[in-house]
Design an enzyme around this catalytic site. Structure first.
Site, mmCIF file in Angstrom:
data_model
loop_
_atom_site.group_PDB
_atom_site.id
_atom_site.type_symbol
_atom_site.label_atom_id
_atom_site.label_comp_id
_atom_site.label_asym_id
_atom_site.label_seq_id
_atom_site.Cartn_x
_atom_site.Cartn_y
_atom_site.Cartn_z
ATOM 1 N N SER A 193 9.994 -4.557 -0.444
ATOM 2 C CA SER A 193 8.688 -3.984 -0.795
ATOM 3 C C SER A 193 8.128 -3.178 0.370
ATOM 4 C CB SER A 193 7.732 -5.097 -1.234
ATOM 5 O OG SER A 193 6.566 -4.562 -1.823
ATOM 6 N N HIS A 224 4.421 -4.685 -8.470
ATOM 7 C CA HIS A 224 5.708 -4.235 -9.022
ATOM 8 C C HIS A 224 5.782 -4.383 -10.538
ATOM 9 C CE1 HIS A 224 7.021 -3.703 -4.939
ATOM 10 N NE2 HIS A 224 6.688 -4.949 -4.666
#
Length: 395
Positions: free
Chosen positions: A150, A267
Protein backbone atom coordinates in the site's frame (compact mmCIF):
# COMPACT_ATOMS: atom_id res chain seq x y z
CA UNK A 1 0.99 23.85 -7.77
CA UNK A 2 2.95 22.71 -4.72
CA UNK A 3 2.92 24.78 -1.53
CA UNK A 4 6.00 27.07 -1.40
CA UNK A 5 7.81 24.83 1.10
CA UNK A 6 7.70 21.89 -1.28
CA UNK A 7 8.86 23.98 -4.20
CA UNK A 8 11.76 25.16 -2.06
CA UNK A 9 12.73 21.64 -1.11
CA UNK A 10 12.41 20.10 -4.55
CA UNK A 11 13.90 22.95 -6.58
CA UNK A 12 16.73 24.20 -4.37
CA UNK A 13 17.65 20.92 -2.71
CA UNK A 14 16.66 18.24 -5.24
CA UNK A 15 20.11 16.72 -5.58
CA UNK A 16 20.70 16.82 -1.85
CA UNK A 17 17.39 15.23 -0.97
CA UNK A 18 17.80 12.64 -3.70
CA UNK A 19 21.11 11.65 -2.12
CA UNK A 20 19.55 11.04 1.28
CA UNK A 21 19.64 7.46 2.57
CA UNK A 22 21.82 6.46 -0.41
CA UNK A 23 18.88 6.68 -2.76
CA UNK A 24 20.81 5.55 -5.80
CA UNK A 25 22.15 2.49 -3.97
CA UNK A 26 25.74 3.81 -4.29
CA UNK A 27 26.21 2.51 -7.79
CA UNK A 28 29.74 2.30 -9.10
CA UNK A 29 31.06 5.05 -11.32
CA UNK A 30 32.16 2.37 -13.78
CA UNK A 31 29.71 1.22 -16.43
CA UNK A 32 26.91 -0.51 -14.46
CA UNK A 33 24.97 -3.43 -15.81
CA UNK A 34 21.23 -2.88 -16.25
CA UNK A 35 19.36 -3.79 -13.06
CA UNK A 36 17.83 -7.23 -13.04
CA UNK A 37 14.86 -8.76 -11.31
CA UNK A 38 15.25 -11.95 -9.28
CA UNK A 39 13.90 -13.85 -12.28
CA UNK A 40 16.47 -12.21 -14.52
CA UNK A 41 19.24 -13.65 -12.38
CA UNK A 42 18.28 -17.20 -13.32
CA UNK A 43 20.66 -18.69 -15.91
CA UNK A 44 19.10 -19.54 -19.29
CA UNK A 45 20.20 -20.32 -22.84
CA UNK A 46 19.20 -16.82 -23.96
CA UNK A 47 21.44 -15.10 -21.41
CA UNK A 48 24.59 -17.18 -21.92
CA UNK A 49 26.25 -14.23 -23.64
CA UNK A 50 26.42 -12.49 -20.25
CA UNK A 51 26.60 -14.68 -17.13
CA UNK A 52 23.65 -14.05 -14.83
CA UNK A 53 24.13 -12.90 -11.28
CA UNK A 54 23.96 -15.48 -8.53
CA UNK A 55 20.58 -14.82 -6.81
CA UNK A 56 22.16 -15.52 -3.43
CA UNK A 57 24.39 -12.48 -4.01
CA UNK A 58 21.37 -10.22 -4.66
CA UNK A 59 18.77 -8.66 -2.40
CA UNK A 60 15.10 -7.68 -2.35
CA UNK A 61 13.69 -4.90 -0.16
CA UNK A 62 10.13 -5.00 1.20
CA UNK A 63 8.50 -1.84 2.56
CA UNK A 64 5.60 -2.14 5.05
CA UNK A 65 2.30 -0.26 4.99
CA UNK A 66 -0.17 1.38 7.33
CA UNK A 67 -0.80 -0.73 10.41
CA UNK A 68 2.88 -1.41 11.09
CA UNK A 69 3.41 1.86 13.00
CA UNK A 70 4.11 2.03 16.75
CA UNK A 71 5.11 4.73 19.19
CA UNK A 72 8.90 4.76 19.51
CA UNK A 73 9.66 3.83 15.94
CA UNK A 74 12.65 5.67 14.55
CA UNK A 75 14.50 5.91 17.85
CA UNK A 76 17.13 3.43 16.70
CA UNK A 77 17.76 5.29 13.45
CA UNK A 78 18.66 8.80 14.55
CA UNK A 79 22.41 8.14 14.81
CA UNK A 80 22.69 7.20 11.15
CA UNK A 81 23.64 9.73 8.45
CA UNK A 82 20.87 11.88 6.98
CA UNK A 83 18.03 10.48 9.12
CA UNK A 84 17.56 13.66 11.15
CA UNK A 85 17.63 15.66 7.95
CA UNK A 86 14.95 13.42 6.47
CA UNK A 87 12.67 14.14 9.42
CA UNK A 88 13.51 17.85 9.16
CA UNK A 89 12.40 17.85 5.51
CA UNK A 90 9.25 15.99 6.58
CA UNK A 91 8.45 18.65 9.16
CA UNK A 92 8.55 21.36 6.48
CA UNK A 93 6.36 19.40 4.07
CA UNK A 94 3.82 18.09 6.59
CA UNK A 95 3.63 21.15 8.81
CA UNK A 96 4.08 19.25 12.07
CA UNK A 97 6.84 17.46 13.97
CA UNK A 98 6.68 13.93 12.58
CA UNK A 99 9.73 12.78 14.51
CA UNK A 100 8.20 13.76 17.84
CA UNK A 101 4.96 12.00 16.91
CA UNK A 102 6.86 8.81 16.00
CA UNK A 103 8.96 8.84 19.16
CA UNK A 104 6.50 10.11 21.75
CA UNK A 105 3.00 9.73 20.31
CA UNK A 106 0.31 10.03 21.50
CA UNK A 107 -0.64 6.68 20.02
CA UNK A 108 -4.15 7.76 19.01
CA UNK A 109 -2.65 10.54 16.87
CA UNK A 110 -0.05 8.27 15.27
CA UNK A 111 -2.80 5.77 14.41
CA UNK A 112 -4.74 8.31 12.36
CA UNK A 113 -4.49 7.75 8.62
CA UNK A 114 -3.28 11.31 7.97
CA UNK A 115 -0.33 10.77 10.32
CA UNK A 116 0.60 7.10 10.12
CA UNK A 117 1.03 6.94 6.34
CA UNK A 118 3.72 9.67 6.26
CA UNK A 119 5.22 8.21 9.45
CA UNK A 120 5.60 4.72 7.97
CA UNK A 121 6.92 6.15 4.68
CA UNK A 122 9.65 8.26 6.30
CA UNK A 123 10.62 5.69 8.93
CA UNK A 124 10.95 2.96 6.31
CA UNK A 125 13.28 5.04 4.16
CA UNK A 126 15.25 5.98 7.27
CA UNK A 127 15.66 2.23 7.88
CA UNK A 128 17.24 2.01 4.42
CA UNK A 129 19.91 4.43 5.63
CA UNK A 130 20.61 2.11 8.54
CA UNK A 131 20.81 -0.87 6.25
CA UNK A 132 23.16 0.99 3.94
CA UNK A 133 25.41 1.91 6.86
CA UNK A 134 25.59 -1.64 8.21
CA UNK A 135 25.49 -3.74 5.05
CA UNK A 136 25.84 -1.62 1.89
CA UNK A 137 27.39 -4.16 -0.48
CA UNK A 138 25.07 -7.11 0.15
CA UNK A 139 21.84 -5.25 0.80
CA UNK A 140 21.93 -2.00 -1.16
CA UNK A 141 24.37 -2.21 -4.07
CA UNK A 142 23.11 -5.64 -5.12
CA UNK A 143 19.41 -4.90 -4.71
CA UNK A 144 17.52 -6.06 -7.79
CA UNK A 145 13.89 -5.61 -6.71
CA UNK A 146 11.61 -3.85 -4.26
CA UNK A 147 7.95 -3.94 -3.32
CA UNK A 148 5.84 -2.04 -0.83
CA UNK A 149 2.52 -2.76 0.81
CA UNK A 150 0.00 0.00 0.00
CA UNK A 151 1.67 3.26 1.08
CA UNK A 152 4.92 1.28 1.26
CA UNK A 153 4.88 1.25 -2.52
CA UNK A 154 5.79 4.95 -2.49
CA UNK A 155 8.86 4.16 -0.39
CA UNK A 156 9.84 1.37 -2.78
CA UNK A 157 9.56 3.77 -5.72
CA UNK A 158 11.69 6.40 -3.97
CA UNK A 159 14.36 3.82 -3.21
CA UNK A 160 14.32 2.71 -6.84
CA UNK A 161 15.01 6.25 -8.05
CA UNK A 162 11.56 6.58 -9.60
CA UNK A 163 10.43 9.42 -7.33
CA UNK A 164 12.06 12.20 -5.35
CA UNK A 165 11.85 11.82 -1.55
CA UNK A 166 10.30 15.22 -0.86
CA UNK A 167 7.81 15.07 -3.72
CA UNK A 168 6.79 11.51 -2.86
CA UNK A 169 6.24 12.51 0.76
CA UNK A 170 3.98 15.35 -0.36
CA UNK A 171 2.03 12.88 -2.52
CA UNK A 172 1.70 10.56 0.50
CA UNK A 173 0.39 13.50 2.54
CA UNK A 174 -2.26 14.27 -0.08
CA UNK A 175 -3.12 10.57 -0.36
CA UNK A 176 -3.54 10.15 3.39
CA UNK A 177 -5.72 13.24 3.74
CA UNK A 178 -7.92 12.16 0.82
CA UNK A 179 -8.32 8.64 2.21
CA UNK A 180 -9.23 10.05 5.61
CA UNK A 181 -11.94 12.24 4.05
CA UNK A 182 -13.28 9.32 2.02
CA UNK A 183 -13.47 7.24 5.19
CA UNK A 184 -15.69 9.83 6.84
CA UNK A 185 -18.37 9.67 4.13
CA UNK A 186 -19.89 6.35 5.24
CA UNK A 187 -19.48 3.98 8.24
CA UNK A 188 -17.07 1.36 6.99
CA UNK A 189 -14.02 -0.64 8.01
CA UNK A 190 -11.76 -3.63 7.44
CA UNK A 191 -11.86 -7.19 8.75
CA UNK A 192 -8.93 -9.57 8.93
CA UNK A 193 -9.99 -13.11 8.03
CA UNK A 194 -8.24 -16.46 8.33
CA UNK A 195 -10.31 -19.00 6.44
CA UNK A 196 -10.42 -22.74 6.01
CA UNK A 197 -9.29 -24.12 2.64
CA UNK A 198 -12.93 -24.41 1.55
CA UNK A 199 -13.80 -20.80 2.40
CA UNK A 200 -15.22 -18.81 -0.52
CA UNK A 201 -14.41 -15.17 0.19
CA UNK A 202 -16.10 -13.61 -2.81
CA UNK A 203 -19.31 -15.55 -2.17
CA UNK A 204 -19.20 -14.46 1.47
CA UNK A 205 -18.98 -10.85 0.29
CA UNK A 206 -21.99 -11.37 -1.99
CA UNK A 207 -24.00 -12.67 0.96
CA UNK A 208 -22.90 -9.74 3.11
CA UNK A 209 -24.01 -7.27 0.43
CA UNK A 210 -27.40 -8.98 0.15
CA UNK A 211 -27.78 -8.55 3.90
CA UNK A 212 -26.95 -4.85 3.57
CA UNK A 213 -29.64 -4.43 0.92
CA UNK A 214 -32.16 -6.07 3.23
CA UNK A 215 -31.51 -3.40 5.86
CA UNK A 216 -31.83 -0.51 3.43
CA UNK A 217 -28.32 0.10 2.07
CA UNK A 218 -28.82 0.72 -1.65
CA UNK A 219 -25.29 0.24 -2.99
CA UNK A 220 -23.41 -1.83 -0.43
CA UNK A 221 -19.67 -2.42 -0.71
CA UNK A 222 -17.94 -5.56 0.56
CA UNK A 223 -14.89 -7.03 -1.13
CA UNK A 224 -11.45 -8.51 -0.54
CA UNK A 225 -9.08 -5.60 0.06
CA UNK A 226 -5.83 -7.48 0.80
CA UNK A 227 -4.61 -10.86 -0.43
CA UNK A 228 -2.01 -11.63 2.23
CA UNK A 229 -1.20 -15.34 2.02
CA UNK A 230 -3.06 -18.60 1.33
CA UNK A 231 -6.31 -18.44 3.33
CA UNK A 232 -5.38 -15.03 4.72
CA UNK A 233 -7.44 -12.06 3.55
CA UNK A 234 -8.60 -8.63 4.64
CA UNK A 235 -12.19 -7.85 3.66
CA UNK A 236 -13.41 -4.26 3.62
CA UNK A 237 -16.71 -2.48 3.12
CA UNK A 238 -19.78 -1.12 4.86
CA UNK A 239 -19.85 -1.72 8.60
CA UNK A 240 -23.10 -3.68 8.34
CA UNK A 241 -21.46 -6.08 5.86
CA UNK A 242 -18.50 -6.70 8.14
CA UNK A 243 -20.80 -7.27 11.11
CA UNK A 244 -22.66 -9.87 9.05
CA UNK A 245 -19.41 -11.67 8.20
CA UNK A 246 -18.37 -11.84 11.84
CA UNK A 247 -21.78 -13.04 13.01
CA UNK A 248 -21.81 -15.78 10.35
CA UNK A 249 -18.12 -16.62 10.36
CA UNK A 250 -18.58 -20.29 11.26
CA UNK A 251 -21.09 -20.85 8.47
CA UNK A 252 -18.75 -19.08 6.04
CA UNK A 253 -15.80 -21.33 6.98
CA UNK A 254 -13.84 -18.52 8.63
CA UNK A 255 -11.59 -19.78 11.44
CA UNK A 256 -10.86 -16.32 12.79
CA UNK A 257 -12.02 -12.78 12.16
CA UNK A 258 -10.71 -9.58 13.67
CA UNK A 259 -11.84 -5.99 13.14
CA UNK A 260 -8.93 -3.71 12.31
CA UNK A 261 -8.54 -0.33 14.05
CA UNK A 262 -8.91 1.76 10.90
CA UNK A 263 -11.22 4.55 9.81
CA UNK A 264 -12.49 3.16 6.53
CA UNK A 265 -12.65 0.56 3.77
CA UNK A 266 -9.30 1.09 2.08
CA UNK A 267 -8.64 -0.49 -1.32
CA UNK A 268 -12.33 -0.67 -2.20
CA UNK A 269 -14.62 1.50 -4.31
CA UNK A 270 -15.46 3.48 -1.16
CA UNK A 271 -12.10 5.21 -1.72
CA UNK A 272 -13.19 6.52 -5.13
CA UNK A 273 -13.37 10.12 -3.92
CA UNK A 274 -9.68 9.94 -2.93
CA UNK A 275 -8.48 9.06 -6.43
CA UNK A 276 -8.72 12.52 -8.02
CA UNK A 277 -6.61 14.34 -5.38
CA UNK A 278 -3.91 11.68 -5.74
CA UNK A 279 -4.12 11.73 -9.52
CA UNK A 280 -3.72 15.50 -9.52
CA UNK A 281 -0.66 15.54 -7.26
CA UNK A 282 0.97 12.75 -9.26
CA UNK A 283 0.63 14.94 -12.35
CA UNK A 284 2.76 17.55 -10.60
CA UNK A 285 5.60 15.37 -9.32
CA UNK A 286 8.44 14.06 -11.40
CA UNK A 287 8.24 10.31 -12.00
CA UNK A 288 10.98 8.30 -13.70
CA UNK A 289 11.28 4.69 -14.77
CA UNK A 290 12.49 2.66 -11.74
CA UNK A 291 16.17 1.73 -11.81
CA UNK A 292 15.35 -1.69 -10.35
CA UNK A 293 12.27 -3.88 -10.56
CA UNK A 294 9.41 -2.48 -8.49
CA UNK A 295 6.17 -4.44 -8.27
CA UNK A 296 2.67 -2.95 -8.27
CA UNK A 297 0.08 -3.89 -5.65
CA UNK A 298 -2.62 -3.78 -8.31
CA UNK A 299 -1.52 -6.84 -10.27
CA UNK A 300 1.82 -7.97 -8.83
CA UNK A 301 3.63 -7.02 -12.04
CA UNK A 302 6.68 -4.82 -12.54
CA UNK A 303 6.32 -1.14 -13.29
CA UNK A 304 7.29 -0.46 -16.90
CA UNK A 305 7.45 3.34 -17.26
CA UNK A 306 6.49 6.69 -15.78
CA UNK A 307 2.86 6.72 -16.92
CA UNK A 308 2.42 3.17 -15.66
CA UNK A 309 3.57 4.26 -12.19
CA UNK A 310 1.11 7.16 -12.10
CA UNK A 311 -1.83 5.03 -13.29
CA UNK A 312 -1.24 2.14 -10.92
CA UNK A 313 -0.72 4.30 -7.81
CA UNK A 314 -4.15 5.85 -8.36
CA UNK A 315 -5.80 2.55 -9.21
CA UNK A 316 -4.31 1.02 -6.08
CA UNK A 317 -6.64 3.10 -3.87
CA UNK A 318 -9.74 1.30 -5.15
CA UNK A 319 -8.16 -2.09 -5.95
CA UNK A 320 -7.21 -4.94 -3.64
CA UNK A 321 -3.57 -5.22 -2.59
CA UNK A 322 -2.40 -8.42 -4.27
CA UNK A 323 0.51 -9.02 -1.93
CA UNK A 324 0.46 -12.81 -2.10
CA UNK A 325 0.56 -12.62 -5.90
CA UNK A 326 3.42 -10.09 -5.70
CA UNK A 327 5.51 -12.41 -3.55
CA UNK A 328 4.93 -15.26 -5.98
CA UNK A 329 6.02 -13.01 -8.85
CA UNK A 330 9.21 -11.94 -7.06
CA UNK A 331 10.28 -15.33 -5.74
CA UNK A 332 9.08 -17.77 -8.41
CA UNK A 333 12.03 -19.70 -9.79
CA UNK A 334 13.00 -23.10 -11.13
CA UNK A 335 13.75 -25.96 -8.78
CA UNK A 336 17.23 -25.72 -7.29
CA UNK A 337 17.69 -22.00 -7.99
CA UNK A 338 18.86 -20.01 -4.99
CA UNK A 339 16.88 -17.18 -3.40
CA UNK A 340 18.00 -13.58 -2.86
CA UNK A 341 18.42 -12.02 0.58
CA UNK A 342 15.22 -10.32 1.65
CA UNK A 343 15.16 -7.28 3.96
CA UNK A 344 12.01 -5.84 5.46
CA UNK A 345 12.81 -2.17 6.02
CA UNK A 346 10.50 -0.28 8.34
CA UNK A 347 8.31 -0.74 11.40
CA UNK A 348 6.70 -4.09 12.08
CA UNK A 349 7.47 -7.59 10.83
CA UNK A 350 4.19 -8.40 9.09
CA UNK A 351 5.71 -8.72 5.63
CA UNK A 352 8.08 -11.36 6.94
CA UNK A 353 5.09 -13.27 8.27
CA UNK A 354 3.39 -13.21 4.89
CA UNK A 355 6.60 -14.31 3.17
CA UNK A 356 6.93 -17.22 5.58
CA UNK A 357 3.36 -18.30 4.77
CA UNK A 358 3.81 -17.88 1.00
CA UNK A 359 7.35 -19.18 0.46
CA UNK A 360 9.27 -20.86 3.28
CA UNK A 361 12.40 -21.30 1.18
CA UNK A 362 12.61 -17.59 0.41
CA UNK A 363 12.00 -16.83 4.08
CA UNK A 364 15.21 -18.64 5.06
CA UNK A 365 17.24 -15.62 3.89
CA UNK A 366 14.85 -13.02 5.34
CA UNK A 367 15.98 -10.39 7.85
CA UNK A 368 14.15 -7.50 9.46
CA UNK A 369 15.82 -4.10 9.68
CA UNK A 370 14.53 -2.76 12.96
CA UNK A 371 13.70 0.89 13.53
CA UNK A 372 14.09 0.85 17.30
CA UNK A 373 16.60 -1.46 19.03
CA UNK A 374 18.18 -4.39 17.17
CA UNK A 375 19.34 -4.08 13.57
CA UNK A 376 18.39 -7.50 12.25
CA UNK A 377 16.00 -10.20 13.33
CA UNK A 378 17.05 -13.53 11.90
CA UNK A 379 14.45 -16.13 10.83
CA UNK A 380 14.79 -18.34 13.95
CA UNK A 381 14.24 -15.38 16.29
CA UNK A 382 11.46 -14.19 14.01
CA UNK A 383 9.57 -17.49 14.23
CA UNK A 384 9.83 -17.56 18.00
CA UNK A 385 8.77 -13.99 18.63
CA UNK A 386 6.13 -13.17 16.04
CA UNK A 387 2.45 -13.93 16.40
CA UNK A 388 0.90 -14.39 12.99
CA UNK A 389 -2.25 -12.61 14.14
CA UNK A 390 -0.37 -9.39 13.38
CA UNK A 391 -0.43 -10.18 9.66
CA UNK A 392 -3.98 -8.88 9.52
CA UNK A 393 -3.00 -5.32 10.34
CA UNK A 394 -1.50 -4.46 6.98
CA UNK A 395 -3.48 -1.91 5.01
Amino acid sequence: MFPPVVVGVTAASRRKVRSLFSLGRRQSTSQPEPPASPRDTEPSVETQRRPGKDPSDCSVLLFPGQGSQFVGMGRGLLKYPNVKEMFAVARKILGYDLLSLCLEGPEEELMKTVHCQPAVFVTSLAAVERLNHENPKVAIETCVAAAGFSVGEFAALVFSGSMNYAEALYAVKVRAEAMQKASELVPSGMLSVIGRPQAQYKYACVQAKEHCKSVGIKEPVCSVANYLFPDGRVIAGHKEALDFLQQNSRHLQFMRTKSLPVSGAFHTELMESATEPLREVLRQVEVRRPEISVYSNVDGKRYMNESHVRRQLVKQLVSPVKWEQTLHEIYERTQGTKFPHTYEVGPGKQLGATLQKCNRKAFVTYAHVAVSMHLFLDPSEFRMGLRLKNTGTLL
